[in-house]
Design a protein around this motif. Structure first.
Motif: not given
Length: 448
Positions: A193-219
């Protein structure tokens, strides 16, 4: 102006005339892909080796767990990667020494010993994890015992570094970067879904969860790794040492503008290539694994296997083949950067261009790192746990190494007139701060 004079003026291939007044003709080379590819070097290989099998596992896991919404991290990390890697390249090219070589000349031996020990440990664990991923991918493709493939891939990598001619070996590494296009092929097999893919790249989406923060740290820990700094700086110094027409820029300042332009172009292309491939992996995993509810991916080999029922055997095969290719590229960089760090810190003769008998200690460290990486696969150690601790060590190590790198880049007794200034300087410190924040977040997440 006469017509003849105008014709000469309009021809850029005419240069200063000979003593008899006849214009000398200099052939202008047209742009050729092969010629352009030859101008690329440490930056391209460094960027491509960043997408090693363990990195592929991290990106696959990120896409599978969080979908398209994590794609913005690739846009964020790109300028940070470019800045710190360009500074690494400049330090190596200006001084004629890698990072460890500069640290041992300007800072305490104890500090250097701790940094080198941590780098060697982290790289060895990373080699073990990459070999395990390559073996699992090969077993997935053709069957057979995984441990046999671990030994085979590890041995091939070591022997190639020790006995291959340096220029030929670097050429092989450059061509191996093309294996990363396998993930573009995997992306083509996915229904995105290229619309969602483009939005995921251009618009930062933050979620205050341990899984999300751990993933960002890993990246962040995967894309900005200490071994990449050491490798690029040492390779710039190596390229200068083997070329009789080059000297450290502190001795030939007139070469600086051209060399800095080359380093910048090489680094931007290498890091852009790295991040585009990482983004392709994230989008592929998001479009297939996340979309089908398959979020329990832990390794790159699991990601390849999980693609078969969703995207077909074609995607599975090229994903698995990419793992093997990137591993063959990354393992020499991991082992080589450890050997450069130890060797430069001890002021040994170092360099892949040297014959084995000319740099026995350097090649011994390189071989030891790879052999220990092979041996770890025979130990009762969970590869996922090993990879996690490798990421922890890399994250902790990255911050002091980046601080030292930034301080060296501003030392006039090291860089002379070429101290790093302006936007590049501030981007380097921003990259360092980002890694510092990621380490704090990782520590908080671990404690909680």
């Amino acid at each position: 102006m006469t017509s003849d004079a105008r014709r000469e003026f309009d021809r850029p291939d005419l240069i200063d005339p000979a003593p008899d007044g006849t214009p000398k003709v200099q052939r202008l080379e047209t742009f050729r892909l092969r010629g352009f590819f030859k101008t690329l070097g440490p930056g391209l290989i460094t960027g491509a080796s960043d997408d090693d099998p363990s990195g592929i596992g991290t990106y696959s896991q990120a896409g599978a767990q969080l979908g398209y919404g994590i794609g913005w991290t690739m846009l964020l990390t790109f300028p940070l990667m470019v800045a710190i890697q360009e500074i690494s390249g400049r330090v190596g090219r200006v001084t004629g020494h890698g990072i460890a070589g500069n640290v041992c000349r300007h800072y305490s031996g104890g500090l250097l010993a701790v940094i080198v020990m941590l780098l060697f440990t982290a790289n060895t664990i990373n080699i073990a994890a990459d070999l395990a991923a390559m073996a699992d991918a090969t077993k997935l493709l053709i069957g057979g015992p995984a441990l046999f493939y671990v030994v085979a891939f590890g041995t091939i990598s070591v022997l190639a570094q020790i006995f291959f001619d340096y220029k030929r070996y670097v050429s092989v590494l450059k061509w191996l970067t093309l294996c990363l296009f396998a993930y573009v092929g995997a992306l083509a097999a996915a229904k995105v879904d290229w619309g969602q893919a483009a939005a995921g790249v251009l618009i930062p989406h933050l979620a205050w969860s341990s899984t999300y923060l751990t993933t960002i740290v890993a990246i962040l820990g995967t894309t900005i790794s200490p071994y990449l700094f050491f490798w690029q700086a040492s390779q710039e110094a190596e390229e200068e040492r083997i070329d009789p027409h080059k000297k450290p820029l502190i001795k030939t300042p007139q070469d600086a503008p051209q060399e800095f332009q080359r380093i910048r172009a090489d680094t931007i292309i290498g890091m852009a290539f790295s991040n585009l491939i990482a983004l392709a992996i994230i989008i592929t995993a998001a479009a297939t694994l996340h979309a089908s509810g398959k979020t329990d991916i832990e390794t790159s080999a699991q990601a390849a296997e999980a693609l078969r029922p969703i995207a077909g055997p074609f995607a599975e095969w090229i994903f698995a083949l990419g793992i093997v290719g990137t591993g063959l590229l990354a393992i020499p960089v991991l082992a080589g950067s450890a050997a450069y760090a130890v060797g430069e810190g001890r002021r040994w003769p170092v360099g892949l261009a040297r014959k084995p008998k000319q740099a026995v200690a350097f090649y011994s460290v390189l071989a030891l790192s790879a052999v220990l990486g092979i041996a770890l696969n025979f130990a009762p150690i969970n590869p996922i746990s090993a990879l996690y601790w490798s990421a922890v060590i890399n994250g902790v190590l990255a911050v002091p190494v980046m601080v030292l790198l930034m301080l060296i880049a501003r030392r006039r007794d090291a860089m002379h007139r070429f101290v790093v200034r302006g936007p590049l300087h501030w981007l380097g410190w921003l990259s360092t701060a980002a890694m510092g924040v990621s380490v704090v977040a990782m520590a908080v997440g671990y404690l909680l």
